[in-house]
Design a protein around this motif. Structure first.
Motif, PDB file in Angstrom:
ATOM      1  N   GLN A   3      -3.339  13.275  -8.466  1.00  0.00           N
ATOM      2  CA  GLN A   3      -2.093  12.708  -8.964  1.00  0.00           C
ATOM      3  C   GLN A   3      -0.926  13.501  -8.387  1.00  0.00           C
ATOM      4  N   LEU A   4      -0.197  12.846  -7.512  1.00  0.00           N
ATOM      5  CA  LEU A   4       0.958  13.482  -6.893  1.00  0.00           C
ATOM      6  C   LEU A   4       2.221  12.776  -7.362  1.00  0.00           C
ATOM      7  N   SER A   5       3.290  13.529  -7.300  1.00  0.00           N
ATOM      8  CA  SER A   5       4.571  12.915  -7.655  1.00  0.00           C
ATOM      9  C   SER A   5       4.970  11.935  -6.547  1.00  0.00           C
ATOM     10  N   ILE A  10       5.850  10.199  -0.702  1.00  0.00           N
ATOM     11  CA  ILE A  10       6.802   9.852   0.355  1.00  0.00           C
ATOM     12  C   ILE A  10       6.742  10.888   1.474  1.00  0.00           C
ATOM     13  N   PHE A  11       6.656  12.164   1.090  1.00  0.00           N
ATOM     14  CA  PHE A  11       6.552  13.235   2.086  1.00  0.00           C
ATOM     15  C   PHE A  11       5.286  13.082   2.923  1.00  0.00           C
ATOM     16  N   ILE A  14       5.704  10.144   5.387  1.00  0.00           N
ATOM     17  CA  ILE A  14       6.555  10.494   6.527  1.00  0.00           C
ATOM     18  C   ILE A  14       5.828  11.459   7.458  1.00  0.00           C
ATOM     19  N   LEU A  15       5.132  12.431   6.898  1.00  0.00           N
ATOM     20  CA  LEU A  15       4.399  13.402   7.707  1.00  0.00           C
ATOM     21  C   LEU A  15       3.310  12.728   8.545  1.00  0.00           C
ATOM     22  N   PHE A  16       2.590  11.787   7.938  1.00  0.00           N
ATOM     23  CA  PHE A  16       1.532  11.077   8.654  1.00  0.00           C
ATOM     24  C   PHE A  16       2.097  10.293   9.836  1.00  0.00           C
ATOM     25  N   TRP A  17       3.166   9.515   9.592  1.00  0.00           N
ATOM     26  CA  TRP A  17       3.707   8.695  10.679  1.00  0.00           C
ATOM     27  C   TRP A  17       4.398   9.549  11.731  1.00  0.00           C
TER      28      TRP A  17
END
Length: 52
Positions: A3-5, A10-11, A14-17
């Motif tokens: 469970q992440l915020s 979103i982080f 963005i990091l993956f792309w």
């Protein structure tokens, strides 16, 4: 899945792309054909005009 915020999701998104784009740019850059005029090729081959 942990469970992440929402901000962390979103982080991660963005990091993956960003990683995908950087890897694809590096692959494209390594496969790129360099087009040079004939003068530049001759200048690169003729490095030293003095025959020592």
């Amino acid at each position: 899945m942990p469970q992440l915020s929402p901000l962390n999701w979103i982080f991660l998104f963005i990091l993956f792309w960003a990683a995908v784009i950087i890897v694809s740019i590096m692959i494209w850059w390594s496969k790129k054909i360099l087009f040079m005029p004939e003068k530049s090729k001759k200048a690169m081959l003729k490095q030293n005009k003095w025959n020592w």
